[in-house]
Design a protein around this motif. Structure first.
Motif, PDB file in Angstrom:
ATOM      1  N   PHE B 143      -2.660  -8.726   4.789  1.00 48.76           N
ATOM      2  CA  PHE B 143      -2.212  -7.834   3.711  1.00 48.76           C
ATOM      3  C   PHE B 143      -3.432  -7.356   2.916  1.00 48.76           C
ATOM      4  O   PHE B 143      -4.269  -8.173   2.507  1.00 48.76           O
ATOM      5  CB  PHE B 143      -1.240  -8.589   2.794  1.00 48.76           C
ATOM      6  N   GLY B 144      -3.577  -6.071   2.732  1.00 49.36           N
ATOM      7  CA  GLY B 144      -4.711  -5.531   1.981  1.00 49.36           C
ATOM      8  C   GLY B 144      -5.906  -5.195   2.852  1.00 49.36           C
ATOM      9  O   GLY B 144      -6.900  -4.665   2.359  1.00 49.36           O
ATOM     10  N   SER B 150      -0.980  -2.824   4.838  1.00 49.26           N
ATOM     11  CA  SER B 150      -0.292  -2.956   3.550  1.00 49.26           C
ATOM     12  C   SER B 150       1.048  -2.229   3.535  1.00 49.26           C
ATOM     13  O   SER B 150       2.046  -2.767   3.047  1.00 49.26           O
ATOM     14  CB  SER B 150      -1.172  -2.445   2.419  1.00 49.26           C
TER      15      SER B 150
END
Lengths: 96, 213
Positions: B143-144, B150
């Motif tokens: 994530f990110g 994302s």
């Protein structure tokens, strides 16, 4: 009345079969490498709209509601498509 | 004094089971059903916002999936889609059973619907974190780490939160139907929520998973 409900039960299973068939068609369309991307994307979007409409009209009973309720639902649900078209086209245009 | 008069009036209102007269615009749709539709429309705008952000980010990027990040598995997710479709049919059959006064069958079908939701969540957990083979987070999709990662986690996670809410709602409704404390209108409203979760997944599946690069 019981007969009518039996009929509706049959209709729910028929819709289930359509949804199953359309899901298989989607997976098939996503894996076709010989077609150009625009045709694959168009086919996938069309299949998704048909599936969503089947769920909304029959499982959510919109087909049996009044026209006012139908439009109350369809207009807000469909309008993001317009924003999407404008915003995504703008984002792509900036890439050119 | 006034508060207790309101409580008595509210209690009498609840006991009043006379059907409302058909409305000129909304027919015999109950206030509860119209309320659920209004909620679903506001919820739909949240999903529309997420999917629009995804569309704009993807449309404006030269390369959507960064090198080294895994592709999303279509076949496994098609199975999850099929699971939600099956749970939609058990939901609507549970509603029909209750319209016929068959509470026992209705409760069983509502529980079966909840089971479909629980299996979907297990599938989503497996996809993220891996149960029998490494999940996406272990394959480099953190994530990110990219807009690709994302938007995937935010959109499918937000949908997963809806499935979880639906499962809780279904279990509570099954309990209430079993005790005779929920009627067909309650089950229809919960059904609307559940089918909406299925409908949104149809769009998420197509837009996030199926659109080729």
């Amino acid at each position: 009345m019981r007969h009518a409900r039996h009929e509706s039960r049959k209709q729910y299973w028929v819709i289930w079969l359509y949804l199953l068939f359309l899901t298989l068609a989607e997976v098939g369309a996503a894996n076709i490498s010989s077609l150009s991307r625009i045709w694959v994307v168009s086919a996938l979007l069309l299949l998704a709209v048909v599936k969503a409409a089947l769920v909304g009209l029959f499982y959510m009973h919109l087909a049996h509601e009044t026209n006012v309720l139908k439009w109350t639902v369809v207009i807000p649900m469909a309008s993001p498509v317009l924003y999407a078209f404008v915003l995504i086209a703008e984002a792509r245009w900036r890439l050119l | 004094m006034r508060a207790s008069a309101i409580a008595v009036a509210a209690d009498e209102h609840r006991r009043d089971e006379r059907p409302l007269p058909p409305d000129a615009d909304f027919g015999d749709a109950t206030p509860g059903k119209i309320g659920m539709w209004i909620f679903l429309l506001s919820d739909a705008t949240m999903f529309a916002g997420l999917l629009l952000a995804y569309g704009v980010l993807r449309g404006g990027s030269e390369v959507w999936r960064p090198p080294g990040q895994p592709e999303l598995g279509i076949n496994f997710t098609a199975g999850l889609t099929f699971l939600l479709i099956c749970s939609s049919v058990t939901m609507v059959l549970g509603y029909v059973a209750l319209t016929e006064g068959d509470r026992r069958t209705s409760v069983r079908l509502l529980l079966l619907t909840a089971l479909g939701g629980i299996l979907f969540l297990c599938g989503q957990y497996h996809e993220y974190f891996g149960i029998w083979h490494p999940g996406l987070s272990e394959q480099g999709l953190g994530f990110g780490s990219s807009a690709y990662a994302s938007t995937f986690y935010v959109t499918t996670g937000f949908h997963g939160a809806h499935v979880l809410s639906g499962v809780v709602l279904l279990l509570l409704t099954a309990l209430a139907v079993g005790r005779g404390k929920a009627d067909v209108h309650d089950v229809e409203a919960v059904g609307l929520f559940w089918h909406f979760v299925d409908l949104v997944w149809i769009l998420v599946f197509t837009l996030i998973y199926l659109i080729p690069e």
